[in-house]
Design an enzyme around this catalytic site. Structure first.
Site, mmCIF file in Angstrom:
data_model
loop_
_atom_site.group_PDB
_atom_site.id
_atom_site.type_symbol
_atom_site.label_atom_id
_atom_site.label_comp_id
_atom_site.label_asym_id
_atom_site.label_seq_id
_atom_site.Cartn_x
_atom_site.Cartn_y
_atom_site.Cartn_z
ATOM 1 N N GLU A 1 0.791 -1.239 0.000
ATOM 2 C CA GLU A 1 0.000 0.000 0.000
ATOM 3 C C GLU A 1 0.821 1.286 0.000
ATOM 4 O O GLU A 1 0.587 2.173 0.813
ATOM 5 C CB GLU A 1 -0.976 -0.014 1.187
ATOM 6 C CG GLU A 1 -1.938 -1.185 1.118
ATOM 7 C CD GLU A 1 -2.909 -1.265 2.298
ATOM 8 O OE1 GLU A 1 -2.847 -0.391 3.176
ATOM 9 O OE2 GLU A 1 -3.710 -2.199 2.327
ATOM 10 N N ASN B 1 2.003 -5.209 -3.138
ATOM 11 C CA ASN B 1 0.609 -5.547 -2.824
ATOM 12 C C ASN B 1 -0.174 -4.279 -2.479
ATOM 13 O O ASN B 1 0.292 -3.444 -1.705
ATOM 14 C CB ASN B 1 0.631 -6.493 -1.611
ATOM 15 C CG ASN B 1 -0.711 -7.128 -1.292
ATOM 16 O OD1 ASN B 1 -1.327 -7.735 -2.158
ATOM 17 N ND2 ASN B 1 -1.160 -6.996 -0.048
ATOM 18 N N HIS C 1 -10.338 -6.123 -2.457
ATOM 19 C CA HIS C 1 -11.419 -5.812 -1.510
ATOM 20 C C HIS C 1 -12.510 -5.129 -2.343
ATOM 21 O O HIS C 1 -12.494 -3.922 -2.523
ATOM 22 C CB HIS C 1 -10.924 -4.879 -0.402
ATOM 23 C CG HIS C 1 -9.889 -5.520 0.476
ATOM 24 N ND1 HIS C 1 -10.175 -6.617 1.256
ATOM 25 C CD2 HIS C 1 -8.587 -5.228 0.691
ATOM 26 C CE1 HIS C 1 -9.075 -6.968 1.919
ATOM 27 N NE2 HIS C 1 -8.102 -6.150 1.590
ATOM 28 N N ASP D 1 -12.366 -10.226 -1.008
ATOM 29 C CA ASP D 1 -13.683 -10.264 -0.359
ATOM 30 C C ASP D 1 -14.611 -9.348 -1.144
ATOM 31 O O ASP D 1 -14.158 -8.458 -1.863
ATOM 32 C CB ASP D 1 -13.642 -9.864 1.129
ATOM 33 C CG ASP D 1 -12.827 -8.620 1.399
ATOM 34 O OD1 ASP D 1 -13.029 -7.605 0.695
ATOM 35 O OD2 ASP D 1 -11.986 -8.627 2.307
#
Ligand code: NAG
Ligand code: NAG
Length: 295
Positions: free
Chosen positions: A158, A199, A235, A267
């Site tokens: 991030e 990532n 996400h 998710d």
């Protein structure tokens, strides 16, 4: 976050175990694995509750379901080096031992991230030279401890804002984009067998942020530093997820740089209360999410 009653009900059902066989199907489709992150064993151990979630554990360890696991929290800086030079691998080791016992791949997470960072790093006032030493020491100890056990490491997590610029973390503020090169070059030295990943979230469709990720891959490659993969956290939100075409296009743009891609934290959020429409959206989004298989 508040949980709806749907979540505990899924866990509490005592009749037949889940038979999704996600990992088996993923492998049949030519993918490397279908995996799951976990913290439960650590929480269980801390609470002294040996068999608090036996059904959870059985599913987690069923390699027809999951061929890979990741410590959700246990390898983060806050837990692994809570004080300078004081390392603690207890939580990460629990998940690593589950992976080893069940012959599951271990995806390791994460070496350099601005969040869940130990306060001593975040609040310190560092010269570039001091912060370089801190990053090198952290990666050397943490990655060295798990050397040979990790299929992949999320080396930097991030580092990007939504518009593709760099996030103003302590690492970026002191070192600029050099911190990314330092993290990857150190990681490449410590565990040559682990795949090294960048990532981040919102990298699942073409746009400013995915261009930022491409810039990071090129930055490393042009400096002769190894990067093996881009992790798309995925996400997603059921009502506004990227289309299959968008996902395909962005994966091809990472693949064109010679790196592999993984959906690392998939998710699909839905608004509560759920209804038939939102469940159908969610199902469609899960269906459209898949990693391309390169020959
Ligand atoms: C290491 O971490 C574990 C798990 O969080 C904790 O129980 C233990 O007290 C820690 N050890 C030290 C020496 O701080
Ligand atoms: C179902 O939920 C979605 C939000 O997730 C909402 O937009 C939609 O209007 C709802 N439909 C019905 C029939 O309530």
């Amino acid at each position: 976050m508040r949980f709806s009653t749907a979540v505990p009900i899924l866990v509490a059902i005592s009749a037949p175990p889940a038979v999704g066989q996600l990992n088996s199907y993923a492998k049949k489709a030519g993918l490397k694995y279908f995996g799951a992150a976990t913290d439960s064993p650590g929480q269980r151990e801390r609470a002294g509750l040996e068999t608090a979630y036996p059904q959870y554990d059985a599913i987690l360890q069923d390699t027809d379901e999951f061929g890979q696991t990741t410590p959700t929290n246990g390898q983060k800086w806050l837990f692994t080096e809570p004080e300078r030079g004081v390392f603690n691998f207890t939580e990460g080791d629990i998940v690593a031992s589950i992976a080893a016992e069940n012959d599951q791949l271990l995806r390791c997470h994460t070496l350099v991230w601005h969040s869940q960072l130990a306060p001593w790093v975040e609040e310190g006032v560092w010269t570039p030279e001091e912060l370089r030493l801190i990053i090198i020491e952290h990666i050397t100890q943490l990655m060295g401890h798990y050397k040979g056990q990790c299929y992949a490491w999320d080396v930097v997590n991030e580092a990007l804002n939504e518009d593709g610029t760099y996030r103003e973390s302590v690492f970026y503020n002191v070192l600029g984009e050099e911190f990314i090169k330092l993290a990857f070059s150190t990681a490449a030295e410590i565990d040559p067998s682990a795949k090294l990943y960048y990532n981040d979230y919102n990298l699942e469709s073409p746009g400013a942020k995915s261009e930022g990720a491409i810039r990071i891959v090129k930055l490393l490659q042009e400096a002769g530093i190894r990067i093996d993969g881009v992790g798309m956290q995925a996400h997603l939100v059921a009502s506004r997820a990227p289309t299959l075409d968008q996902q395909t296009a962005v994966m091809e743009s990472y693949g064109a740089l010679g790196v592999e891609v993984a959906l690392t934290e998939l998710d699909v959020r839905v608004e509560m209360p759920i209804n038939e429409t939102s469940m159908a959206w969610q199902s469609e989004v899960y269906k459209n999410v898949r990693v391309l298989v390169s020959s």
